[in-house]
Scaffold this active site. Structure first.
Site, PDB file in Angstrom:
ATOM      1  N   LYS A 124       0.850  -1.206   0.000  1.00 15.73           N
ATOM      2  CA  LYS A 124       0.000   0.000   0.000  1.00 15.73           C
ATOM      3  C   LYS A 124       0.890   1.263   0.000  1.00 15.73           C
ATOM      4  CE  LYS A 124      -3.446  -2.713   2.335  1.00 15.73           C
ATOM      5  NZ  LYS A 124      -4.732  -2.739   3.011  1.00 15.73           N
ATOM      6  N   GLU A 148     -10.968 -10.873  -1.411  1.00 18.13           N
ATOM      7  CA  GLU A 148     -10.665 -10.094  -0.216  1.00 18.13           C
ATOM      8  C   GLU A 148     -11.947  -9.469   0.339  1.00 18.13           C
ATOM      9  OE1 GLU A 148      -6.298  -8.738  -0.157  1.00 18.13           O
ATOM     10  OE2 GLU A 148      -7.439  -7.212  -1.195  1.00 18.13           O
TER      11      GLU A 148
HETATM   12  C1  PEP Z   1      -4.970  -5.994   1.535  1.00 20.87           C
HETATM   13  O1  PEP Z   1      -5.174  -4.795   1.687  1.00 20.87           O
HETATM   14  O2  PEP Z   1      -4.847  -6.457   0.387  1.00 20.87           O
HETATM   15  C2  PEP Z   1      -4.900  -6.827   2.721  1.00 20.87           C
HETATM   16  C3  PEP Z   1      -5.134  -8.093   2.583  1.00 20.87           C
HETATM   17  O3  PEP Z   1      -4.610  -6.200   3.920  1.00 20.87           O
HETATM   18  P1  PEP Z   1      -4.406  -6.890   5.363  1.00 20.87           P
HETATM   19  O4  PEP Z   1      -3.616  -8.152   5.156  1.00 20.87           O
HETATM   20  O5  PEP Z   1      -3.664  -5.886   6.149  1.00 20.87           O
HETATM   21  O6  PEP Z   1      -5.769  -7.191   5.890  1.00 20.87           O
END
Ligand code: PEP
Length: 250
Positions: free
Chosen positions: A12, A164
């Site tokens: 990110k 996700e």
């Molecule tokens: C993401 O933003 O793709 C993600 C999976 O974040 P996290 O692992 O921090 O939940």
């Protein structure tokens, strides 16, 4: 035959020159697990330095513009990512779908632009908590797939899907194994219906609060072919145990 697992980190908006040493450490530890494909998707401005620092290790972008070039201030084309040393890119992350209001058709165009120049793609889909609680998670994810997956796959560059759930990203909450299994199998069914045997070769990653403590259980679920990892990909200490868990399940 299970697919080789892919564990990709999404940095990110994190990463400065001073973090190149961490990228080097991750790449060096990841080489101990050749049975797992490992990648780090870093901020666009860091790609070139990261790729030079860790030759042979997969460095990716986090987004790409769909146009080849032109008047798109602040954007990065697929060829630019490739030129900087990236071999893959994320498209359609929920943070961009929400904050930049990216539509399925835009995400599809981005994925097509990346694949056309030989950049592999991790295309993200996932439902909000409100939609899950309304019992419409699968229907929503299948609609996103329908609208955002390119019409052609199976070239040299790879398409992977990352499921996700938005409510699991950065929250420490994760769906039950049964919920993950149900969604991944629905995605697999959809990909096979659309692409036949090639649909069986598309890696389906799970993303959302993956950590060392839950990775092995997640990787044991059918049709979980890897993970997209946010917070826990920022340090070698947190990320490599996830890669090791994928190796156990390879
Ligand atoms: C993401 O933003 O793709 C993600 C999976 O974040 P996290 O692992 O921090 O939940």
């Amino acid at each position: 035959m299970p697919l080789k697992k892919l564990v990709a980190g999404n940095w990110k908006m994190h990463g400065l020159s001073s973090d190149l040493a961490e990228i080097e450490a991750i790449a060096s530890e990841a080489r101990k697990y050749p049975e797992v494909d490992v990648a780090l998707c870093v901020p666009a401005i860091l790609i070139e330095r990261a790729a030079r620092a860790v030759p042979g290790f997969r460095i990716g972008g986090q987004d790409v513009h769909q146009a080849e070039k032109g008047a798109h201030t602040g954007c990065t084309s697929a060829l630019m990512l490739l030129d900087a040393g990236a071999s893959l890119t994320i498209v359609g992350h929920s943070e961009r779908r929400e904050a930049q209001r990216e539509s399925d058709s835009q995400v599809k165009a981005k994925a097509e632009a990346a694949l056309s120049v030989g950049l592999s793609v991790i295309l993200c889909v996932g439902e909000s908590l409100e939609i899950r609680e309304a019992g419409r998670a699968t229907e929503t994810v299948l609609t996103q797939l329908d609208g955002s997956v390119p019409n052609r796959i199976g070239g040299e560059a790879e398409l992977a899907i990352a499921y996700e759930p938005i409510w699991a990203i950065g929250t420490g909450k994760i769906p039950t194994s049964g919920e993950i299994a149900e969604m991944h199998s629905a995605i697999r069914r959809e990909l096979r219906e659309r692409f036949g045997a090639d649909g069986g070769e598309v890696r389906i990653l799970y993303g959302g609060s993956v950590k060392a403590s839950n990775a092995e259980e997640i990787f044991a679920i059918a049709d979980v072919d890897g993970a997209l990892v946010g917070g826990a990909s920022l340090t070698v200490r947190d990320f490599i145990p996830i890669v090791a868990a994928a190796a156990v399940r390879s």
